[in-house]
Design a protein around this motif. Structure first.
Motif, PDB file in Angstrom:
ATOM      1  N   ARG A 143      -1.189  40.855 -31.448  1.00  0.00           N
ATOM      2  CA  ARG A 143      -0.353  41.198 -32.602  1.00  0.00           C
ATOM      3  C   ARG A 143       0.658  42.268 -32.196  1.00  0.00           C
ATOM      4  N   ALA A 144       1.866  42.087 -32.626  1.00  0.00           N
ATOM      5  CA  ALA A 144       2.948  42.979 -32.218  1.00  0.00           C
ATOM      6  C   ALA A 144       2.782  44.389 -32.768  1.00  0.00           C
ATOM      7  N   ASP A 145       2.106  44.521 -33.905  1.00  0.00           N
ATOM      8  CA  ASP A 145       2.012  45.837 -34.538  1.00  0.00           C
ATOM      9  C   ASP A 145       0.903  46.703 -33.958  1.00  0.00           C
ATOM     10  N   LEU A 146       0.154  46.176 -32.984  1.00  0.00           N
ATOM     11  CA  LEU A 146      -0.917  46.940 -32.356  1.00  0.00           C
ATOM     12  C   LEU A 146      -0.544  47.213 -30.904  1.00  0.00           C
ATOM     13  N   GLU A 147      -0.614  48.480 -30.507  1.00  0.00           N
ATOM     14  CA  GLU A 147      -0.198  48.856 -29.149  1.00  0.00           C
ATOM     15  C   GLU A 147      -0.965  48.084 -28.094  1.00  0.00           C
ATOM     16  N   ALA A 183       1.712  37.809 -29.440  1.00  0.00           N
ATOM     17  CA  ALA A 183       2.743  38.821 -29.205  1.00  0.00           C
ATOM     18  C   ALA A 183       2.709  39.145 -27.712  1.00  0.00           C
ATOM     19  N   ARG A 228       2.620  42.459 -25.786  1.00  0.00           N
ATOM     20  CA  ARG A 228       1.419  43.295 -25.803  1.00  0.00           C
ATOM     21  C   ARG A 228       0.360  42.830 -24.795  1.00  0.00           C
TER      22      ARG A 228
END
Length: 247
Positions: free
Chosen positions: A192-196, A229, A232
């Motif tokens: 997921r793009a929103d998780l580093e 993503a 990542r």
């Protein structure tokens, strides 16, 4: 335990400045992958024939213990009748991949998403996959992407042939859990793009526990963070490597 964790390839522009340091020469990117991860899956072999010199160059760019998984050629797998792929399989294994030596990991024969299970066809295809080439042992995995492969007959054929069924943790295709081969080939595709790190800690812990269990069971494990993503993927791979104790 033998657990190797990686990504798909090494050339991807969004990784520059995010995974690769600013200013790192593109010619150094594979070496950088080799310093931080333990495997990579080469997709270029799916699209076209590579030169022996390329395999040798890749081999020399990474440290001992690093492995390259290869995508089998589309000329073998994207066809009406897989049983007729013998010449193409022969051409694939003869292109120079033996230059990788002990850095050669499994070959992933990814089937077309529309390919349905036919027992006779799959049995004939598996019989075409050679166990060695020029003295180098070859390991094979097959990645079906149609729900008709959820069939005990398919898994029995793979177990008999010693071919792994790819565990593709994907939102778009069926997940086949049968792990009857001497090694496990997992393709993790839910970053997921929103998780580093691409994945929540709990999910990374889950995959680490599964990888360790497979390894304790005597299986070599290959896990690749692919798609999702993709930017990542390197962070997810490094996080999983840390959890499994470096592979």
């Amino acid at each position: 335990m033998s657990i190797r964790v990686g990504i798909g390839g090494w050339s991807y522009e969004p990784w520059r400045g995010l995974f690769y340091p600013e200013g790192l020469a593109q010619a150094r990117e594979l070496a950088y992958v080799g310093e931080h991860l333990t495997a990579t899956e080469i997709n270029a072999t799916f699209y076209g024939r590579q030169k022996p010199a390329s395999f040798a160059k890749w081999r020399d760019a990474v440290p001992a213990g690093f492995v390259f998984a290869l995508k089998g050629s589309r000329y073998c797998t994207v066809r009406k009748n897989l049983a007729e792929a013998g010449e193409s399989v022969g051409n694939f294994v003869a292109q120079g991949l033996v230059e990788l030596g002990d850095k050669l990991g499994p070959i992933n024969w990814q089937l077309a998403a529309t390919k349905r299970f036919d027992a006779d066809e799959i049995a004939a295809f598996l019989a075409l996959l050679p166990p060695e080439h020029e003295g180098l042992a070859l390991r094979h995995a097959i990645e079906p992407r149609h729900e008709s492969f959820e069939d005990p007959a398919f898994f029995a054929l793979c177990r008999k042939a010693g071919v792994a069924v790819v565990l593709a943790d994907s939102p778009d295709y069926p997940v086949f859990e049968d792990q009857g081969a001497p090694f496990v080939y997992a393709r993790l595709q839910n970053a997921r793009a929103d998780l580093e790190q691409g994945y929540p800690d709990a999910e990374l812990d889950h995959w680490a526990a599964r990888a360790k269990a497979w390894a304790r069971d005597g299986r070599e494990v290959f896990a690749f963070f692919i798609n999702g993503a993709k930017e990542r993927a390197p962070a997810a791979a490094m996080a999983l490597i840390e959890r499994v104790g470096g592979g």
